[in-house]
Scaffold this motif. Sequence first.
Motif, PDB file in Angstrom:
ATOM      1  N   GLU A  63      43.167 -14.604  17.191  1.00 44.92           N
ATOM      2  CA  GLU A  63      43.615 -16.377  17.571  1.00 44.92           C
ATOM      3  C   GLU A  63      42.228 -16.576  16.419  1.00 44.92           C
ATOM      4  OE1 GLU A  63      44.788 -19.037  19.420  1.00 44.92           O
ATOM      5  OE2 GLU A  63      45.984 -16.412  20.393  1.00 44.92           O
TER       6      GLU A  63
ATOM      7  N   ARG B 259      44.423 -19.707  12.952  1.00 45.25           N
ATOM      8  CA  ARG B 259      43.068 -21.088  13.061  1.00 45.25           C
ATOM      9  C   ARG B 259      42.447 -21.118  11.803  1.00 45.25           C
ATOM     10  NH1 ARG B 259      41.057 -19.476  18.117  1.00 45.25           N
ATOM     11  NH2 ARG B 259      39.217 -19.515  17.353  1.00 45.25           N
TER      12      ARG B 259
ATOM     13  N   ASP C 265      48.992  -7.287  14.156  1.00 46.47           N
ATOM     14  CA  ASP C 265      48.195  -7.922  15.288  1.00 46.47           C
ATOM     15  C   ASP C 265      47.009  -7.633  16.173  1.00 46.47           C
ATOM     16  OD1 ASP C 265      50.388  -9.315  14.615  1.00 46.47           O
ATOM     17  OD2 ASP C 265      52.332  -9.157  16.189  1.00 46.47           O
TER      18      ASP C 265
ATOM     19  N   HIS D  46      47.105 -10.348  21.582  1.00 45.10           N
ATOM     20  CA  HIS D  46      48.386 -11.365  21.385  1.00 45.10           C
ATOM     21  C   HIS D  46      47.697 -12.577  21.027  1.00 45.10           C
ATOM     22  CE1 HIS D  46      52.200 -12.638  22.607  1.00 45.10           C
ATOM     23  NE2 HIS D  46      51.488 -13.438  23.520  1.00 45.10           N
ATOM     24  N   THR D  47      48.842 -13.097  20.220  1.00 47.41           N
ATOM     25  CA  THR D  47      48.411 -14.130  19.504  1.00 47.41           C
ATOM     26  C   THR D  47      49.258 -15.151  19.611  1.00 47.41           C
ATOM     27  OG1 THR D  47      47.131 -13.439  18.085  1.00 47.41           O
ATOM     28  CG2 THR D  47      46.981 -15.439  16.971  1.00 47.41           C
ATOM     29  N   GLN D  48      49.433 -16.477  19.888  1.00 40.07           N
ATOM     30  CA  GLN D  48      50.870 -17.299  19.164  1.00 40.07           C
ATOM     31  C   GLN D  48      50.146 -17.917  17.736  1.00 40.07           C
ATOM     32  OE1 GLN D  48      52.499 -18.453  21.742  1.00 40.07           O
ATOM     33  NE2 GLN D  48      53.469 -19.698  20.340  1.00 40.07           N
ATOM     34  N   ILE D  49      51.285 -17.536  17.250  1.00 41.85           N
ATOM     35  CA  ILE D  49      51.664 -17.863  15.352  1.00 41.85           C
ATOM     36  C   ILE D  49      52.171 -19.455  15.513  1.00 41.85           C
ATOM     37  CG2 ILE D  49      52.795 -17.479  13.393  1.00 41.85           C
ATOM     38  CD1 ILE D  49      50.758 -15.143  14.568  1.00 41.85           C
ATOM     39  N   PRO D  50      50.619 -20.527  14.566  1.00 44.49           N
ATOM     40  CA  PRO D  50      51.069 -21.614  15.081  1.00 44.49           C
ATOM     41  C   PRO D  50      51.853 -22.134  13.928  1.00 44.49           C
ATOM     42  CG  PRO D  50      49.359 -20.750  14.257  1.00 44.49           C
ATOM     43  CD  PRO D  50      49.416 -19.792  14.353  1.00 44.49           C
TER      44      PRO D  50
ATOM     45  N   LYS E 226      54.353 -20.184  10.034  1.00 45.79           N
ATOM     46  CA  LYS E 226      55.714 -19.692  10.885  1.00 45.79           C
ATOM     47  C   LYS E 226      56.905 -19.170   9.922  1.00 45.79           C
ATOM     48  CE  LYS E 226      56.625 -20.434  16.384  1.00 45.79           C
ATOM     49  NZ  LYS E 226      56.842 -20.947  17.278  1.00 45.79           N
TER      50      LYS E 226
ATOM     51  N   HIS F   6      55.816  -7.632  12.427  1.00 47.25           N
ATOM     52  CA  HIS F   6      54.394  -7.461  12.869  1.00 47.25           C
ATOM     53  C   HIS F   6      54.117  -6.310  13.185  1.00 47.25           C
ATOM     54  CE1 HIS F   6      53.570 -11.617  13.360  1.00 47.25           C
ATOM     55  NE2 HIS F   6      54.409 -11.413  11.922  1.00 47.25           N
TER      56      HIS F   6
ATOM     57  N   GLU G  31      51.929  -4.078  15.524  1.00 44.52           N
ATOM     58  CA  GLU G  31      51.631  -4.658  17.005  1.00 44.52           C
ATOM     59  C   GLU G  31      50.540  -3.135  17.490  1.00 44.52           C
ATOM     60  OE1 GLU G  31      53.625  -5.575  20.368  1.00 44.52           O
ATOM     61  OE2 GLU G  31      54.351  -7.340  19.572  1.00 44.52           O
TER      62      GLU G  31
END
Length: 100
Positions: free
Chosen positions: A32, A36, A58, A61-65, A69, A77, A79
């Motif tokens: 994360e 950012r 990874d 668990h990370t939301q790719i901005p 993307k 990736h 994991e």
Amino acid sequence: MDVRSIDGAAMWGEEIVNALDKAKVLLLMVSESAVRSHNVTKEVLLASERKGHILPVDLEHTQIPPGLKYPLAGIQHIEYYHGNPDEHFRPFSVRSNALG
């Protein structure tokens, strides 16, 4: 984050660009805080622009901005956080007997 290899008063941006130009692969440790970071985004974009290899790992668990993307689209990736981390890196390990 490299805190040892860049000397004080060095132009760190230039050092990073030079290192990325020489790198065979950009090992992107995805977390994360990493996604950012404006500096991480710039480094990924530089590697992507020169058609360099990027290996995203990874760590959680990370939301790719959206800004990451596109340059990471279509790249597999690893994991690390899911399953057995040693199994994920097995293809990259060096056998000790191969070192002579």
